[in-house]
Each structure stands twice: as C-alpha cells, then as structure tokens.
Scaffold this motif. Structure first.
Motif, PDB file in Angstrom:
ATOM      1  N   GLU A  26     -11.367  -1.678 -24.861  1.00  0.00           N
ATOM      2  CA  GLU A  26     -10.623  -2.757 -24.203  1.00  0.00           C
ATOM      3  C   GLU A  26      -9.113  -2.563 -24.314  1.00  0.00           C
ATOM      4  OE1 GLU A  26     -11.939  -6.410 -26.012  1.00  0.00           O
ATOM      5  OE2 GLU A  26     -13.959  -6.222 -25.199  1.00  0.00           O
ATOM      6  N   ARG A  27      -8.685  -1.785 -25.293  1.00  0.00           N
ATOM      7  CA  ARG A  27      -7.265  -1.545 -25.526  1.00  0.00           C
ATOM      8  C   ARG A  27      -6.803  -0.201 -24.968  1.00  0.00           C
ATOM      9  NH1 ARG A  27      -9.266  -5.215 -28.374  1.00  0.00           N
ATOM     10  NH2 ARG A  27      -8.047  -6.848 -29.386  1.00  0.00           N
TER      11      ARG A  27
ATOM     12  N   ALA B 122     -18.614   0.027 -36.626  1.00  0.00           N
ATOM     13  CA  ALA B 122     -18.366   1.119 -35.682  1.00  0.00           C
ATOM     14  C   ALA B 122     -18.532   0.649 -34.236  1.00  0.00           C
ATOM     15  CB  ALA B 122     -19.312   2.283 -35.968  1.00  0.00           C
ATOM     16  N   ASN B 123     -19.601  -0.066 -33.965  1.00  0.00           N
ATOM     17  CA  ASN B 123     -19.850  -0.541 -32.601  1.00  0.00           C
ATOM     18  C   ASN B 123     -18.779  -1.514 -32.139  1.00  0.00           C
ATOM     19  OD1 ASN B 123     -22.165   1.026 -32.386  1.00  0.00           O
ATOM     20  ND2 ASN B 123     -23.525  -0.625 -33.026  1.00  0.00           N
ATOM     21  N   LYS B 124     -18.400  -2.438 -33.005  1.00  0.00           N
ATOM     22  CA  LYS B 124     -17.367  -3.417 -32.650  1.00  0.00           C
ATOM     23  C   LYS B 124     -16.029  -2.721 -32.447  1.00  0.00           C
ATOM     24  CE  LYS B 124     -16.146  -7.715 -32.078  1.00  0.00           C
ATOM     25  NZ  LYS B 124     -16.666  -8.516 -30.965  1.00  0.00           N
ATOM     26  N   CYS B 125     -15.702  -1.799 -33.328  1.00  0.00           N
ATOM     27  CA  CYS B 125     -14.446  -1.061 -33.220  1.00  0.00           C
ATOM     28  C   CYS B 125     -14.380  -0.295 -31.903  1.00  0.00           C
ATOM     29  CB  CYS B 125     -14.313  -0.104 -34.404  1.00  0.00           C
ATOM     30  SG  CYS B 125     -12.767   0.818 -34.445  1.00  0.00           S
ATOM     31  N   LYS B 126     -15.441   0.400 -31.569  1.00  0.00           N
ATOM     32  CA  LYS B 126     -15.481   1.194 -30.338  1.00  0.00           C
ATOM     33  C   LYS B 126     -15.293   0.309 -29.104  1.00  0.00           C
ATOM     34  CE  LYS B 126     -17.870   5.269 -28.833  1.00  0.00           C
ATOM     35  NZ  LYS B 126     -18.926   6.200 -29.127  1.00  0.00           N
ATOM     36  N   THR B 127     -15.973  -0.823 -29.087  1.00  0.00           N
ATOM     37  CA  THR B 127     -15.854  -1.756 -27.965  1.00  0.00           C
ATOM     38  C   THR B 127     -14.425  -2.281 -27.834  1.00  0.00           C
ATOM     39  OG1 THR B 127     -18.155  -2.442 -28.167  1.00  0.00           O
ATOM     40  CG2 THR B 127     -16.679  -3.968 -27.043  1.00  0.00           C
ATOM     41  N   LEU B 128     -13.852  -2.706 -28.949  1.00  0.00           N
ATOM     42  CA  LEU B 128     -12.509  -3.279 -28.909  1.00  0.00           C
ATOM     43  C   LEU B 128     -11.445  -2.233 -28.595  1.00  0.00           C
ATOM     44  CD1 LEU B 128     -12.752  -5.819 -31.867  1.00  0.00           C
ATOM     45  CD2 LEU B 128     -12.760  -6.320 -29.415  1.00  0.00           C
TER      46      LEU B 128
ATOM     47  N   ALA C 268      -8.254  -4.579 -34.400  1.00  0.00           N
ATOM     48  CA  ALA C 268      -8.392  -3.617 -33.304  1.00  0.00           C
ATOM     49  C   ALA C 268      -7.026  -3.264 -32.721  1.00  0.00           C
ATOM     50  CB  ALA C 268      -9.318  -4.164 -32.230  1.00  0.00           C
ATOM     51  N   ASP C 269      -6.142  -4.250 -32.620  1.00  0.00           N
ATOM     52  CA  ASP C 269      -4.775  -3.983 -32.152  1.00  0.00           C
ATOM     53  C   ASP C 269      -4.077  -2.997 -33.081  1.00  0.00           C
ATOM     54  OD1 ASP C 269      -5.054  -5.771 -30.022  1.00  0.00           O
ATOM     55  OD2 ASP C 269      -4.002  -7.405 -31.049  1.00  0.00           O
ATOM     56  N   GLU C 270      -4.217  -3.214 -34.397  1.00  0.00           N
ATOM     57  CA  GLU C 270      -3.567  -2.338 -35.375  1.00  0.00           C
ATOM     58  C   GLU C 270      -4.105  -0.910 -35.280  1.00  0.00           C
ATOM     59  OE1 GLU C 270      -3.866  -3.967 -39.334  1.00  0.00           O
ATOM     60  OE2 GLU C 270      -3.294  -5.958 -38.618  1.00  0.00           O
ATOM     61  N   ILE C 271      -5.414  -0.784 -35.165  1.00  0.00           N
ATOM     62  CA  ILE C 271      -6.022   0.548 -35.072  1.00  0.00           C
ATOM     63  C   ILE C 271      -5.599   1.232 -33.776  1.00  0.00           C
ATOM     64  CG2 ILE C 271      -8.193   1.836 -34.923  1.00  0.00           C
ATOM     65  CD1 ILE C 271      -9.421  -0.379 -36.727  1.00  0.00           C
ATOM     66  N   ALA C 272      -5.618   0.494 -32.679  1.00  0.00           N
ATOM     67  CA  ALA C 272      -5.217   1.058 -31.381  1.00  0.00           C
ATOM     68  C   ALA C 272      -3.765   1.513 -31.406  1.00  0.00           C
ATOM     69  CB  ALA C 272      -5.437   0.038 -30.268  1.00  0.00           C
ATOM     70  N   GLU C 273      -2.885   0.689 -31.973  1.00  0.00           N
ATOM     71  CA  GLU C 273      -1.479   1.067 -32.061  1.00  0.00           C
ATOM     72  C   GLU C 273      -1.316   2.348 -32.875  1.00  0.00           C
ATOM     73  OE1 GLU C 273       1.023  -2.176 -33.406  1.00  0.00           O
ATOM     74  OE2 GLU C 273       0.022  -3.554 -32.026  1.00  0.00           O
ATOM     75  N   TYR C 274      -2.037   2.431 -33.980  1.00  0.00           N
ATOM     76  CA  TYR C 274      -1.971   3.625 -34.811  1.00  0.00           C
ATOM     77  C   TYR C 274      -2.463   4.854 -34.051  1.00  0.00           C
ATOM     78  CZ  TYR C 274      -2.873   7.095 -38.340  1.00  0.00           C
ATOM     79  OH  TYR C 274      -2.905   8.289 -39.038  1.00  0.00           O
TER      80      TYR C 274
END
Length: 101
Positions: A30-31, A21-27, A90-96
C-alpha cells in the motif's frame, strides 16, 4: 524499485512471525513497495539466518540479540499482531526501505 528482503522472527518461527510477515507485506504494498520477500524464522535462528540471507531489515515479535546483528535495522513488530500502531510502523519500515532503494 528493487526487491527487498525482510526477516520475520518470533519465538517459534510459526505463528506470530507469519501474521506479522503477511501484515507487513500488505501494508508495504500500500506504501508503494510491492516487491518484498519475507522469510520467517525462530528468534534463536535470527543471527545465523541474517548472516546467510543479508536482509534489508528484520521485524520481530520476540526478543532478539540486536547487538549480534551487525547493524541490520530491526523493528519490533507487535503492532502487526495487535493492529494498534500497525500503520505507523509500516510507514517507518517503508521510509527506511526507500532510503535503500
């Protein structure tokens, strides 16, 4: 951009779900996705939590019953634990998420 809700699940709902969760939120920040609520839970709680919370997506480090999640997009998030492939995930999640905005 609106605020997104993500469920983060692991076997116990304590250790790896928190790291992921923490890593996802940070990344995601950034996106260009700064507003994210990530709720952690046990893998065994995921279906009930998803029914209550209606998250935008789910990240998980343990097996979850994807077929019972009524079409909620899921991402296997071991990359956030190991670091290998974390940027791409993180790119995939952000795009989604941007498609939902």
């Amino acid at each position: 951009m609106r605020k997104f809700t993500i469920l983060s699940a692991c076997g116990t709902g304590v250790a790896t779900s928190t790291v992921a969760a923490n890593k996802c939120k940070t990344l995601l920040k950034e996106r260009g996705i700064p507003q994210v609520d990530i709720i952690e839970c046990k893998a065994t709680e995921i279906v009930a939590k998803a029914d209550i919370i209606h998250p935008d997506c789910i990240i998980h480090t343990a097996e979850i019953p994807v077929q019972k999640l009524k079409g909620i997009k899921t991402f296997r998030a071991l990359q956030f634990i190991t670091g290998i492939g974390a940027e791409q995930l993180a790119d995939e999640i952000a795009e989604y998420l941007k498609t939902l905005a």
